[in-house]
Enzyme design. Structure first.
Site, PDB file in Angstrom:
ATOM      1  N   GLU A  64      61.544   4.674  -0.150  1.00 32.35           N
ATOM      2  CA  GLU A  64      61.721   3.204  -0.196  1.00 32.35           C
ATOM      3  C   GLU A  64      62.128   2.731  -1.585  1.00 32.35           C
ATOM      4  OE1 GLU A  64      61.797   2.406   3.388  1.00 32.35           O
ATOM      5  OE2 GLU A  64      62.180   0.860   1.894  1.00 32.35           O
TER       6      GLU A  64
HETATM    7  C1  LIG Z   1      59.688  12.527   3.316  1.00 30.61           C
HETATM    8  C2  LIG Z   1      60.821  11.588   3.071  1.00 30.61           C
HETATM    9  C3  LIG Z   1      61.084  10.579   3.984  1.00 30.61           C
HETATM   10  C4  LIG Z   1      62.172   9.722   3.776  1.00 30.61           C
HETATM   11  N1  LIG Z   1      62.483   8.783   4.733  1.00 30.61           N
HETATM   12  C5  LIG Z   1      63.671   8.122   4.657  1.00 30.61           C
HETATM   13  C6  LIG Z   1      64.151   7.313   5.732  1.00 30.61           C
HETATM   14  O1  LIG Z   1      63.461   7.128   6.758  1.00 30.61           O
HETATM   15  N2  LIG Z   1      65.383   6.750   5.624  1.00 30.61           N
HETATM   16  C7  LIG Z   1      66.169   6.925   4.538  1.00 30.61           C
HETATM   17  O2  LIG Z   1      67.273   6.406   4.517  1.00 30.61           O
HETATM   18  N3  LIG Z   1      65.746   7.660   3.476  1.00 30.61           N
HETATM   19  C8  LIG Z   1      64.520   8.279   3.524  1.00 30.61           C
HETATM   20  N4  LIG Z   1      64.096   9.056   2.476  1.00 30.61           N
HETATM   21  C9  LIG Z   1      64.935   9.156   1.280  1.00 30.61           C
HETATM   22  C10 LIG Z   1      64.311   8.467   0.071  1.00 30.61           C
HETATM   23  O3  LIG Z   1      64.304   7.081   0.227  1.00 30.61           O
HETATM   24  C11 LIG Z   1      65.106   8.943  -1.177  1.00 30.61           C
HETATM   25  O4  LIG Z   1      64.741  10.294  -1.381  1.00 30.61           O
HETATM   26  C12 LIG Z   1      64.812   8.107  -2.397  1.00 30.61           C
HETATM   27  O5  LIG Z   1      65.318   6.818  -2.242  1.00 30.61           O
HETATM   28  C13 LIG Z   1      65.436   8.708  -3.672  1.00 30.61           C
HETATM   29  O6  LIG Z   1      66.746   9.147  -3.480  1.00 30.61           O
HETATM   30  P1  LIG Z   1      67.145  10.630  -3.934  1.00 30.61           P
HETATM   31  O7  LIG Z   1      66.155  11.561  -3.317  1.00 30.61           O
HETATM   32  O8  LIG Z   1      68.560  10.884  -3.617  1.00 30.61           O
HETATM   33  O9  LIG Z   1      66.931  10.655  -5.496  1.00 30.61           O
HETATM   34  P2  LIG Z   1      67.980  10.185  -6.618  1.00 30.61           P
HETATM   35  O10 LIG Z   1      68.566   8.880  -6.256  1.00 30.61           O
HETATM   36  O11 LIG Z   1      68.919  11.309  -6.885  1.00 30.61           O
HETATM   37  O12 LIG Z   1      67.023   9.971  -7.863  1.00 30.61           O
HETATM   38  C14 LIG Z   1      66.538  11.066  -8.667  1.00 30.61           C
HETATM   39  C15 LIG Z   1      65.725  10.507  -9.832  1.00 30.61           C
HETATM   40  O13 LIG Z   1      66.556   9.671 -10.646  1.00 30.61           O
HETATM   41  C16 LIG Z   1      66.034   8.366 -10.748  1.00 30.61           C
HETATM   42  N5  LIG Z   1      67.131   7.384 -10.672  1.00 30.61           N
HETATM   43  C17 LIG Z   1      68.214   7.423  -9.865  1.00 30.61           C
HETATM   44  N6  LIG Z   1      68.988   6.349 -10.084  1.00 30.61           N
HETATM   45  C18 LIG Z   1      68.375   5.606 -11.020  1.00 30.61           C
HETATM   46  C19 LIG Z   1      68.663   4.376 -11.652  1.00 30.61           C
HETATM   47  N7  LIG Z   1      69.749   3.662 -11.352  1.00 30.61           N
HETATM   48  N8  LIG Z   1      67.785   3.904 -12.576  1.00 30.61           N
HETATM   49  C20 LIG Z   1      66.679   4.593 -12.893  1.00 30.61           C
HETATM   50  N9  LIG Z   1      66.361   5.772 -12.335  1.00 30.61           N
HETATM   51  C21 LIG Z   1      67.192   6.268 -11.403  1.00 30.61           C
HETATM   52  C22 LIG Z   1      65.075   8.211  -9.573  1.00 30.61           C
HETATM   53  O14 LIG Z   1      64.040   7.290  -9.859  1.00 30.61           O
HETATM   54  C23 LIG Z   1      64.551   9.629  -9.404  1.00 30.61           C
HETATM   55  O15 LIG Z   1      63.472   9.845 -10.266  1.00 30.61           O
HETATM   56  C24 LIG Z   1      62.977   9.870   2.638  1.00 30.61           C
HETATM   57  C25 LIG Z   1      62.686  10.877   1.702  1.00 30.61           C
HETATM   58  C26 LIG Z   1      61.648  11.743   1.918  1.00 30.61           C
HETATM   59  C27 LIG Z   1      61.396  12.850   0.917  1.00 30.61           C
END
Ligand SMILES: Cc1cc2nc3c(=O)[nH]c(=O)nc-3n(C[C@H](O)[C@H](O)[C@H](O)COP(=O)(O)OP(=O)(O)OC[C@H]3O[C@@H](n4cnc5c(N)ncnc54)[C@H](O)[C@@H]3O)c2cc1C
Length: 600
Positions: A441
């Site tokens: 989220e």
């Molecule tokens: C168990 C689980 C359930 C999930 N359920 C859903 C779901 O139902 N629907 C759905 O759509 N998604 C879902 N997700 C996805 C989840 O919302 C994302 O994993 C999350 O939003 C982070 O995206 P990412 O993993 O690509 O990390 P990234 O975006 O690659 O981020 C990696 C790191 O960089 C930081 N970062 C990235 N961009 C910035 C920025 N602009 N400023 C500061 N810091 C930044 C982040 O805080 C993080 O620490 C789920 C994930 C998991 C693991």
């Protein structure tokens, strides 16, 4: 085996004394929340989650979900029957509008029940939780036909719902979405792409799943401005409401993950699946945010829910386990050792957990009240104030709430010593389950940026000024009462740190935006500590008032006063350190080149 007792007495105290539910009896959206009904929701809902959902928590974690070769997914043993009971008892319909078959209870009441669900079984609670987000988006942005077709059967729990944002190359940065939506002559779209990490994407609890999917239409800008939202049923719904053929959407695999094993996290393949636009083309992100704001408060509640169960078990363990002697001499000389409870360090962990958990409960329920007032308050100024406050505090409830939820879960595990690390005691599951709430989220880092980079400056700082005023008014009232004067004075100092940090961002954010990014998480925690602090001031004032009036359980009220004092003396002072971190700025954070980070 872990235990869980729904904290009904504390919820009632918050609803009556902090939220002041009876003051809203004449507000239309609160009509169904009579004292008897609220009591029944808390008592019977608490019993349902304790008797039906909690017994499946550990077994569901150990078994997990299973994906079969045909792409179907089976939830852990007992989930299906429990879901059936959940639907038949109407627990999923509490806050939904009556027009769609809901019970139209205020959000604040359903939030109290949702906390219990999370405490009992977070993985299970997520199935209806995701559907509620999808329902909110369809009610806000769907066409009347879409609403009629999907919403009533989602509200009843007959069908599930999901939100599909994430793709392999795109998480936080939704502008990178590649999923395509090709318009068809009949007004529908063919959706093609891969979504990952989709919670409840496929399962055996419901006869249909309604997916809400972000995708781009041909020629749309290659940024977040080009995103549209689509509704894509797993099984097509005919005009007469019957289920038709299977749509071209399937679960390619499920993730093997750290926690919430009972909830299926799916890779979803859209292979030309039939979908329909929800709201306007290229306004998908705004529509999705309706869902995400509600979901963020729900995730903040997950921090609280897990914290409560982990804490309850740690308290019991500290009473049962005997190790060492009290520093002041044996507390029970006839026993070979005293209980863990005599050790100040164990008490420190338990008191931190107690003060944060009860404080977060008050903040989450007060926040839910603002959501209700934003829609239902009597006059526009009150609506505006509620919208401002909850807009400002949503990232705080999500980010601070889940950071504290995880901290409490690990501290509760720590109380168990080595036994906390062993699976059969159940504590390591709470640590694993709590962890995801800090990530999904929008990660907590992203929540903090939303708070500092967006919410502070919105409308000329109107929301943050309203929050300062709210806290300052409570401080003035608190200082006027001997029982709360010390808590109020310490909160005043913390508010000073928050105001000074806010001013520091105003003065130093524009010239170097990295100052904002580097201080965002400390600021979110600072505001969280102050927000929970004002809740403790209110709770202490209420406890003192009730004691004077000779009402309520004296031991419970005394515990509130002691816990408020603990929070004021041991948690509020952290704001000074957070302020100094913020005022340190970004220089040291940004100075090192990436190749110098690993010192090997
Ligand atoms: C168990 C689980 C359930 C999930 N359920 C859903 C779901 O139902 N629907 C759905 O759509 N998604 C879902 N997700 C996805 C989840 O919302 C994302 O994993 C999350 O939003 C982070 O995206 P990412 O993993 O690509 O990390 P990234 O975006 O690659 O981020 C990696 C790191 O960089 C930081 N970062 C990235 N961009 C910035 C920025 N602009 N400023 C500061 N810091 C930044 C982040 O805080 C993080 O620490 C789920 C994930 C998991 C693991």
């Amino acid at each position: 085996m872990p235990q869980y007792t729904p904290p009904v007495r504390d919820t009632r105290f918050v609803l009556e004394q902090v939220v002041g539910l009876d003051r809203y009896a004449n507000v239309p959206g609160f009509a169904n929340a009579t004292p008897d009904t609220v009591e029944a929701v808390l008592e019977q809902g608490g019993r349902f989650v304790a008797d039906v959902l909690f017994p499946l928590n550990q077994s569901g974690d150990q078994e997990g979900c299973t994906r079969h070769e045909d792409g179907s997914v089976t939830t852990p043993k007992g989930f299906k029957e429990a879901y059936q009971q959940f639907v038949e008892s109407g627990w999923g319909t509490l806050a939904a509008p009556e027009a769609y078959g809901g019970q139209a209870m205020p959000h604040v009441v359903s939030t109290a029940f949702q906390e219990y669900m999370v405490s009992a079984n977070m993985a299970f609670a997520m199935y209806p939780g995701l559907a509620h987000g999808a329902i909110a988006a369809l009610i806000a942005k769907g066409s009347p036909e879409q609403q009629e077709k999907y919403v009533p059967r989602m509200v009843s729990g007959e069908w599930g719902g999901t939100m599909n944002l994430t793709e392999p190359q795109c998480g936080t940065d939704l502008g990178l979405i590649r999923t395509r939506a090709e318009p068809q002559a009949d007004g529908s779209y063919l959706i093609t792409g891969t979504k990952i990490f989709i919670s409840a994407g496929e399962h055996d609890l419901t006869s249909n799943i309604i997916h809400l999917v972000l995708a781009k239409t041909p020629g749309a800008p290659d940024s977040s401005k080009g995103i549209s939202l689509f509704v894509v049923p797993k099984i097509m719904v005919e005009d007469d409401g019957s289920l038709g053929t299977r749509n071209a959407v399937s679960c390619g695999s499920i993730e093997h993950k750290m926690g919430i094993h009972g909830n299926s996290t799916c890779v979803m393949n859209y292979d030309g699946a039939k979908g329909w636009l929800v709201g306007e083309e290229m306004k998908g992100l705004a529509a999705m945010f309706i869902m995400m704001n509600a979901a963020r408060l729900g995730v903040g509640l997950q921090g609280l829910g897990i914290a409560e169960t982990a804490y309850q078990n740690a308290v019991q363990y500290a009473q049962d386990r005997r190790q060492g002697r009290a520093l002041t001499g044996p507390a029970e000389p006839n026993e070979k050792a005293d209980t863990l409870f005599v050790h100040p360090d164990v008490r420190r962990m338990l008191m931190e957990a107690k003060s944060l958990t009860e404080g977060l409960r008050a903040l989450c329920l007060w926040g839910a009240l603002q959501v209700d007032l934003e829609h239902d308050a009597g006059d526009d100024a009150e609506k505006q104030l509620a919208a401002d406050l909850i807009g400002l505090l949503t990232p705080v409830i999500k980010g601070f709430g889940t950071d504290m939820g995880y901290k409490i879960a690990t501290d509760a595990q720590q109380v168990y010593g080595g036994h906390g690390y062993i699976r059969e005691w159940g504590m390591e599951q709470y640590v694993r389950d709590a962890r995801i709430a800090q990530i999904y989220e929008g990660t907590n880092g992203v929540q903090a940026m939303d708070l500092v980079g967006r919410k502070l400056a919105q409308n000329g700082g109107r929301a943050v000024q309203a929050f300062f005023k709210l806290v300052a008014d409570e401080i003035v009232a608190g200082k006027g009462n001997d029982a709360t004067a010390d808590v109020a004075t310490r909160l005043e100092k913390a508010l000073g740190d928050l105001q000074a940090s806010t001013m520091w961002f105003m003065a130093n954010g524009m010239q170097n935006p990295n100052n904002v990014g580097a201080g965002a998480v400390p600021y979110m925690h600072l505001m969280g500590i102050v927000a929970v602090g004002v809740m403790w001031l209110r709770m202490a004032a209420a406890a003192a008032r009730l004691k004077v009036a000779g009402e309520g359980d004296a031991a419970f009220l005394d515990a509130k006063l002691v816990t408020a004092r603990f929070y004021a003396e041991r948690i509020l002072p952290n704001t000074g350190a957070l302020r100094r971190q913020i005022e340190g700025g970004a220089e040291a954070v940004m100075a090192l080149p990436p190749e110098m980070f690993v010192a090997a």
